[in-house]
Each structure stands twice: as C-alpha cells, then as structure tokens.
Design a protein around this motif. Structure first.
Motif, PDB file in Angstrom:
ATOM      1  N   GLY A 119       6.087  -7.508 -12.450  1.00  0.00           N
ATOM      2  CA  GLY A 119       5.971  -6.621 -11.311  1.00  0.00           C
ATOM      3  C   GLY A 119       6.985  -6.912 -10.234  1.00  0.00           C
ATOM      4  N   LEU A 120       6.634  -6.535  -9.014  1.00  0.00           N
ATOM      5  CA  LEU A 120       7.521  -6.674  -7.875  1.00  0.00           C
ATOM      6  C   LEU A 120       6.723  -6.776  -6.595  1.00  0.00           C
ATOM      7  CD1 LEU A 120       8.026  -3.428  -6.456  1.00  0.00           C
ATOM      8  CD2 LEU A 120       8.441  -3.267  -8.895  1.00  0.00           C
ATOM      9  N   VAL A 121       7.403  -7.183  -5.541  1.00  0.00           N
ATOM     10  CA  VAL A 121       6.809  -7.205  -4.205  1.00  0.00           C
ATOM     11  C   VAL A 121       7.489  -6.089  -3.436  1.00  0.00           C
ATOM     12  CG1 VAL A 121       6.499  -8.525  -2.087  1.00  0.00           C
ATOM     13  CG2 VAL A 121       6.381  -9.686  -4.311  1.00  0.00           C
ATOM     14  N   ARG A 122       6.675  -5.225  -2.825  1.00  0.00           N
ATOM     15  CA  ARG A 122       7.207  -4.057  -2.129  1.00  0.00           C
ATOM     16  C   ARG A 122       6.241  -3.668  -1.012  1.00  0.00           C
ATOM     17  NH1 ARG A 122       8.369   1.790  -5.023  1.00  0.00           N
ATOM     18  NH2 ARG A 122       9.455   2.703  -3.273  1.00  0.00           N
ATOM     19  N   ALA A 123       6.723  -2.916  -0.045  1.00  0.00           N
ATOM     20  CA  ALA A 123       5.865  -2.445   1.047  1.00  0.00           C
ATOM     21  C   ALA A 123       4.760  -1.544   0.498  1.00  0.00           C
ATOM     22  CB  ALA A 123       6.696  -1.693   2.077  1.00  0.00           C
ATOM     23  N   SER A 124       3.554  -1.763   0.967  1.00  0.00           N
ATOM     24  CA  SER A 124       2.406  -0.987   0.500  1.00  0.00           C
ATOM     25  C   SER A 124       2.497   0.468   0.951  1.00  0.00           C
ATOM     26  CB  SER A 124       1.103  -1.586   1.020  1.00  0.00           C
ATOM     27  OG  SER A 124      -0.009  -0.844   0.543  1.00  0.00           O
ATOM     28  N   VAL A 125       2.051   1.360   0.077  1.00  0.00           N
ATOM     29  CA  VAL A 125       2.029   2.785   0.387  1.00  0.00           C
ATOM     30  C   VAL A 125       0.639   3.250   0.827  1.00  0.00           C
ATOM     31  CG1 VAL A 125       3.953   3.341  -1.139  1.00  0.00           C
ATOM     32  CG2 VAL A 125       1.615   3.404  -2.043  1.00  0.00           C
ATOM     33  N   TYR A 126      -0.350   2.344   0.790  1.00  0.00           N
ATOM     34  CA  TYR A 126      -1.705   2.731   1.154  1.00  0.00           C
ATOM     35  C   TYR A 126      -1.848   2.915   2.653  1.00  0.00           C
ATOM     36  CZ  TYR A 126      -2.961   1.505  -3.573  1.00  0.00           C
ATOM     37  OH  TYR A 126      -3.037   1.448  -4.933  1.00  0.00           O
ATOM     38  N   GLY A 128      -3.809   2.626   6.249  1.00  0.00           N
ATOM     39  CA  GLY A 128      -4.647   1.565   6.790  1.00  0.00           C
ATOM     40  C   GLY A 128      -3.864   0.308   7.089  1.00  0.00           C
ATOM     41  N   PRO A 129      -4.569  -0.813   7.213  1.00  0.00           N
ATOM     42  CA  PRO A 129      -3.957  -2.061   7.669  1.00  0.00           C
ATOM     43  C   PRO A 129      -2.808  -2.584   6.795  1.00  0.00           C
ATOM     44  CG  PRO A 129      -6.344  -2.253   7.669  1.00  0.00           C
ATOM     45  CD  PRO A 129      -6.005  -0.944   7.011  1.00  0.00           C
ATOM     46  N   LEU A 130      -2.819  -2.288   5.504  1.00  0.00           N
ATOM     47  CA  LEU A 130      -1.772  -2.806   4.616  1.00  0.00           C
ATOM     48  C   LEU A 130      -0.515  -1.934   4.583  1.00  0.00           C
ATOM     49  CD1 LEU A 130      -3.808  -4.006   1.499  1.00  0.00           C
ATOM     50  CD2 LEU A 130      -2.791  -5.388   3.314  1.00  0.00           C
ATOM     51  N   HIS A 131      -0.585  -0.734   5.153  1.00  0.00           N
ATOM     52  CA  HIS A 131       0.549   0.192   5.065  1.00  0.00           C
ATOM     53  C   HIS A 131       1.842  -0.445   5.585  1.00  0.00           C
ATOM     54  CE1 HIS A 131       2.525   4.032   4.605  1.00  0.00           C
ATOM     55  NE2 HIS A 131       3.103   3.796   5.768  1.00  0.00           N
ATOM     56  N   GLY A 132       2.875  -0.412   4.745  1.00  0.00           N
ATOM     57  CA  GLY A 132       4.172  -0.949   5.122  1.00  0.00           C
ATOM     58  C   GLY A 132       4.298  -2.461   5.008  1.00  0.00           C
ATOM     59  N   LYS A 133       3.195  -3.149   4.718  1.00  0.00           N
ATOM     60  CA  LYS A 133       3.228  -4.604   4.561  1.00  0.00           C
ATOM     61  C   LYS A 133       3.441  -4.945   3.088  1.00  0.00           C
ATOM     62  CE  LYS A 133       0.418  -5.431   8.599  1.00  0.00           C
ATOM     63  NZ  LYS A 133      -0.883  -5.773   9.114  1.00  0.00           N
ATOM     64  N   PRO A 134       4.034  -6.105   2.794  1.00  0.00           N
ATOM     65  CA  PRO A 134       4.312  -6.444   1.397  1.00  0.00           C
ATOM     66  C   PRO A 134       3.041  -6.680   0.580  1.00  0.00           C
ATOM     67  CG  PRO A 134       4.949  -8.255   2.855  1.00  0.00           C
ATOM     68  CD  PRO A 134       4.532  -7.116   3.731  1.00  0.00           C
ATOM     69  N   THR A 135       2.986  -6.035  -0.572  1.00  0.00           N
ATOM     70  CA  THR A 135       1.902  -6.206  -1.529  1.00  0.00           C
ATOM     71  C   THR A 135       2.510  -6.370  -2.913  1.00  0.00           C
ATOM     72  OG1 THR A 135       1.697  -3.804  -1.813  1.00  0.00           O
ATOM     73  CG2 THR A 135       0.200  -4.845  -0.229  1.00  0.00           C
ATOM     74  N   PHE A 136       1.688  -6.802  -3.853  1.00  0.00           N
ATOM     75  CA  PHE A 136       2.139  -6.923  -5.237  1.00  0.00           C
ATOM     76  C   PHE A 136       2.003  -5.576  -5.947  1.00  0.00           C
ATOM     77  CE2 PHE A 136       0.937 -11.320  -4.235  1.00  0.00           C
ATOM     78  CZ  PHE A 136       2.124 -11.953  -4.571  1.00  0.00           C
ATOM     79  N   TRP A 137       3.017  -5.235  -6.699  1.00  0.00           N
ATOM     80  CA  TRP A 137       3.042  -4.008  -7.494  1.00  0.00           C
ATOM     81  C   TRP A 137       3.146  -4.390  -8.970  1.00  0.00           C
ATOM     82  CZ3 TRP A 137       4.547   1.250  -5.763  1.00  0.00           C
ATOM     83  CH2 TRP A 137       4.455   1.401  -4.377  1.00  0.00           C
ATOM     84  N   PHE A 160       2.842   0.667  -9.827  1.00  0.00           N
ATOM     85  CA  PHE A 160       1.822   1.048  -8.857  1.00  0.00           C
ATOM     86  C   PHE A 160       1.483  -0.117  -7.941  1.00  0.00           C
ATOM     87  CE2 PHE A 160      -0.793  -0.213 -12.527  1.00  0.00           C
ATOM     88  CZ  PHE A 160      -1.702  -1.081 -11.949  1.00  0.00           C
ATOM     89  N   ASP A 161       1.077   0.230  -6.736  1.00  0.00           N
ATOM     90  CA  ASP A 161       0.708  -0.708  -5.687  1.00  0.00           C
ATOM     91  C   ASP A 161      -0.709  -1.201  -5.950  1.00  0.00           C
ATOM     92  OD1 ASP A 161       0.222  -2.060  -3.310  1.00  0.00           O
ATOM     93  OD2 ASP A 161       0.624  -0.335  -2.018  1.00  0.00           O
ATOM     94  N   THR A 162      -0.883  -2.511  -6.042  1.00  0.00           N
ATOM     95  CA  THR A 162      -2.215  -3.063  -6.290  1.00  0.00           C
ATOM     96  C   THR A 162      -3.037  -3.196  -5.022  1.00  0.00           C
ATOM     97  OG1 THR A 162      -1.567  -5.352  -5.951  1.00  0.00           O
ATOM     98  CG2 THR A 162      -1.268  -4.456  -8.184  1.00  0.00           C
ATOM     99  N   GLY A 163      -2.371  -3.189  -3.887  1.00  0.00           N
ATOM    100  CA  GLY A 163      -3.094  -3.410  -2.642  1.00  0.00           C
ATOM    101  C   GLY A 163      -3.406  -4.876  -2.391  1.00  0.00           C
ATOM    102  N   THR A 164      -2.916  -5.783  -3.234  1.00  0.00           N
ATOM    103  CA  THR A 164      -3.120  -7.217  -3.035  1.00  0.00           C
ATOM    104  C   THR A 164      -2.045  -7.736  -2.085  1.00  0.00           C
ATOM    105  OG1 THR A 164      -4.018  -7.460  -5.268  1.00  0.00           O
ATOM    106  CG2 THR A 164      -3.255  -9.466  -4.166  1.00  0.00           C
ATOM    107  N   PRO A 165      -2.439  -8.269  -0.942  1.00  0.00           N
ATOM    108  CA  PRO A 165      -1.449  -8.733   0.031  1.00  0.00           C
ATOM    109  C   PRO A 165      -0.566  -9.858  -0.510  1.00  0.00           C
ATOM    110  CG  PRO A 165      -3.635  -8.605   1.023  1.00  0.00           C
ATOM    111  CD  PRO A 165      -3.808  -8.431  -0.458  1.00  0.00           C
TER     112      PRO A 165
END
Length: 195
Positions: A119-126, A128-137, A160-165
């Motif tokens: 996978g990769l680390v990328r800014a979250s697309v969700y 709420g609080p995680l939006h734009g912050k790095p999450t695991f994809w 896809f974005d897992t939403g895991t910080p």
C-alpha cells in the motif's frame, strides 16, 4: 450516500490496508525520513449495540463487531507492506458464510480472514477529523477467508483509504468519526518503532 458507503468500507477494512507508494501519490515527509522506515502495530476494535450503529456508518447493519490487529512495515520511501487478521461477527438471521462479500452482503456468525498486501501513505479522503491527514491506503492485497483458498484483491476498487491514521496514538469515535454516538464503541491504537 456514496461518500458514507466508501467511508464505511474503508473503516471496516482498517486492518486490511497498507500499500506501495505509486507515482503521483504524495506521502508525508515523516514516511520518507532517513530511508530506514518504521514498523507499525495497530489494533482496531469496533462494535455496535444496535444494527443501525447509531447512524454512524461505522459498521454495516449485519456486522455486530470487528477486531483487527495488523502489522505494517514501511521502507522509509513511502512503500508499505502489511499482514493482518480481521475477525467479524455477523448478527443472527442471515446466511452462514465468510467470503469477499462480508462487507457488502449480510451474513451470520464468525468470519475471520488473514490478509497481506502492499500500500501507501496518503492524505485521507474521508470527511471529518481525518480529512487531509495521512492514513494508510491499500493498493493490492491477498486474503484467506476462514482458512480457505487465497483470494487476490477481494475488496475492489484499489487503491482505497483505510481510514487508519498514520500518526501513532489512541483514537476513539470522536477522532475517527467526528463524534461519539451512544452504543458505538470504536478504538484504534497505532504504535510504531524504527525498523
């Protein structure tokens, strides 16, 4: 709502996530620091007292709980590899099965799958609080359902974005979903050490 459906899918597959940095995807500077990489240990637990999950979208109505320990290794250049286990408990009244449709079709009973992937680390697309912050994809993965045959990429589309910080810490409902909801229990622990 399509956004809620995608968020639910990502949140449900917290453990099933992590991948290789593809051309055109940015990653946080700390993921690239010193080229040595990190080892992440995460544990996610989600449960809902009622099928509607308080309207939070944390789990589909047929899933009562999800537990997800997983190990992620980064190489210091944005590439990730993971191994995970996901244990789902389906509510009574549905078909007994455990396969790649676990997040899209109702089932009853225990469904456990083991997973590995890139996978990769990328800014979250969700939202709420995680939006734009790095999450695991997750970019690609392979899973075995209830110790059955291995299935390649069982939860498309990828990545896809897992939403895991990405940042170490303890996260609850408010930090992941944006609010605390009665009857929803959501916990994600993220720890990391140098490789």
């Amino acid at each position: 709502m399509k956004g809620e459906s995608n968020m639910r899918r990502g949140l449900l597959t917290l453990a099933v996530t992590v991948g290789m940095l593809a051309v055109g995807f940015g990653s946080p500077p700390s993921a690239l620091a010193d080229g040595k990489g990190w080892v992440y240990k995460t544990y996610s637990a989600v449960s809902c007292d009622h099928p509607r999950c308080g309207g939070s979208g944390a789990l589909p109505p047929w899933i009562a709980s999800l537990k997800n320990p997983f190990l992620i290794t980064t190489d210091g250049h944005g590439h990730t590899y993971h191994r995970a286990t996901v244990i789902l408990i389906g509510r009574p009244g549905h078909v007994h099965r455990c396969d790649a449709s676990a997040f899209s079709q109702p089932f009853t009973g225990r469904c456990a799958f083991h997973d590995y992937g890139i996978g990769l680390v990328r800014a979250s697309v969700y939202p709420g609080p995680l939006h734009g912050k790095p999450t695991f994809w997750v970019k690609s993965e392979t899973a075995s359902f209830n110790d059955g045959p291995w299935v390649a990429d069982p939860f498309p589309p990828y990545p896809f974005d897992t939403g895991t910080p990405f940042r170490p810490g303890h996260y609850g409902e408010a930090e992941i979903l944006g609010s605390s909801t009665k009857g929803v229990h959501y916990s994600v622990n993220v720890a990391r050490t140098h490789r």
